[in-house]
Design an enzyme around this catalytic site. Structure first.
Site, PDB file in Angstrom:
ATOM      1  N   SER A 169     -36.513 -28.653  73.259  1.00 26.02           N
ATOM      2  CA  SER A 169     -35.763 -28.637  74.523  1.00 26.02           C
ATOM      3  C   SER A 169     -36.666 -28.169  75.659  1.00 26.02           C
ATOM      4  O   SER A 169     -37.734 -27.598  75.416  1.00 26.02           O
ATOM      5  CB  SER A 169     -34.587 -27.654  74.373  1.00 26.02           C
ATOM      6  OG  SER A 169     -34.104 -27.227  75.625  1.00 26.02           O
ATOM      7  N   TYR A 191     -29.829 -20.030  73.102  1.00 23.06           N
ATOM      8  CA  TYR A 191     -30.356 -21.390  72.946  1.00 23.06           C
ATOM      9  C   TYR A 191     -31.864 -21.415  73.205  1.00 23.06           C
ATOM     10  O   TYR A 191     -32.633 -22.014  72.447  1.00 23.06           O
ATOM     11  CB  TYR A 191     -29.617 -22.299  73.932  1.00 23.06           C
ATOM     12  CG  TYR A 191     -29.925 -23.757  73.854  1.00 23.06           C
ATOM     13  CD1 TYR A 191     -30.826 -24.345  74.744  1.00 23.06           C
ATOM     14  CD2 TYR A 191     -29.297 -24.568  72.921  1.00 23.06           C
ATOM     15  CE1 TYR A 191     -31.092 -25.702  74.688  1.00 23.06           C
ATOM     16  CE2 TYR A 191     -29.560 -25.936  72.864  1.00 23.06           C
ATOM     17  CZ  TYR A 191     -30.465 -26.487  73.756  1.00 23.06           C
ATOM     18  OH  TYR A 191     -30.734 -27.828  73.706  1.00 23.06           O
TER      19      TYR A 191
END
Ligand code: NAP
Ligand code: GCO
Length: 259
Positions: free
Chosen positions: A144, A157
């Protein structure tokens, strides 16, 4: 001749009933691979099987919570018996919880780490022994922007995706000698259900991301198909431990000057 084909290869893409995983599986199928996917419940697996059928793909779908090691070992055993040894693994299943860190329950933090970091460890550990026996393997971890950058409300996250970047590099280091390549794909901001809350009409994040992306648009799941096929194919046999960012240029860009 450079080989981007995946003919004769068995691919497992986790959490691939829809979203990024589904697009990657579509690309793999177009390149010749046999598609196996799992999702967390039968309803999602059935939804996924229907969606694959609608695009002409006879996929093999399985119910499996990737955070459960026994279930994952059972999944890999079943695929090996019913389809064949897994040549390509994409650790795609993931969740996000957007909560200011000091308001986030430790249980929520742990849940994100469990799905986004512990599960890629568990699934990779389950497939590597057969890849070693077979003499080759490809593992692609879906990282990501948050493998490199932080932002408000995504502490769990970002910690997970930062860890996943280093897990990618460590698998590459530890198993490269067995002709196993482990790389990551770092998508930018992509139009999927996971980012739907950020894309509602008038949401400030929408214009913010457009201003931070040189391509001046949200990514589409199909933007990830080519990069994934490259990393799954023999064309990338000397690429190992690399995170390929498919972000429209976000990581290279300071952001558009406000008018
Ligand atoms: P998504 O639309 O939320 O899909 C994630 C999939 O993973 C869903 O099918 C989900 O099932 C499944 N899943 C969640 N927990 C699971 C578990 N424990 N076991 C098995 N399956 C599980 O996400 P996406 O946007 O396609 O993202 C896919 C991956 O790309 C994720 O790792 C995400 O972090 C990453 N990513 C996304 C973006 C983006 O902008 N969209 C950008 C960079 C990276 P449920 O429906 O039951 O939750
Ligand atoms: C967020 C987004 C991002 C994307 C993606 C960016 O809330 O910031 O959900 O985290 O999902 O990971 O690469």
């Amino acid at each position: 001749m450079i080989n981007f084909r995946l003919d004769g290869k068995v691919a497992l893409i986790t959490g691939a009933s829809y979203g990024i995983g589904f697009a990657i599986a579509k690309g793999f199928s177009e390149a010749g691979a046999t598609i196996c996917f799992n999702d967390i419940n039968q309803e999602l697996v059935d939804k996924g099987l229907k969606a694959y059928e609608e695009v002409g793909i006879k996929a093999h779908g399985y119910v499996c919570d990737v955070t459960c090691e026994d279930a994952v070992n059972e999944l890999v055993k079943k695929i090996e018996e019913e389809v064949g040894v897994i040549d390509i693994l994409v650790n795609n299943a993931g969740i996000i919880k957007r909560i200011p860190m000091i308001e986030m329950a430790a249980s929520d933090f742990r849940k994100v780490i469990d799905v986004d970091l512990n599960a890629p460890f568990i699934v990779s550990k389950a497939v590597i022994p057969s890849m070693i026996k077979k003499g080759h393997g490809k593992i692609i971890n879906i990282c990501s922007m948050m493998s490199e950058l932080g932002r408000e409300t995504v502490s769990a996250y970002a910690a997970a995706k930062g860890g996943l970047k280093m897990l990618t590099r460590n698998i590459a280091s530890e198993y490269g000698e067995y002709n196993i390549q482990c790389n990551g794909i770092g998508p930018g901001y992509i139009e999927t259900p996971q980012t739907a809350p950020l894309r509602v009409e008038g949401h400030p994040f929408n214009s913010f991301i457009i201003s931070k992306t040189p391509a001046a648009r949200w990514g589409k799941t199909d933007d990830l198909m080519g990069p994934a096929i490259f990393l799954a194919s023999d064309a990338s046999n000397f690429v190992n431990g690399h995170i390929l960012y498919v972000d429209g240029g976000i990581l290279a860009y300071i952001g558009k000057q406000p008018k």
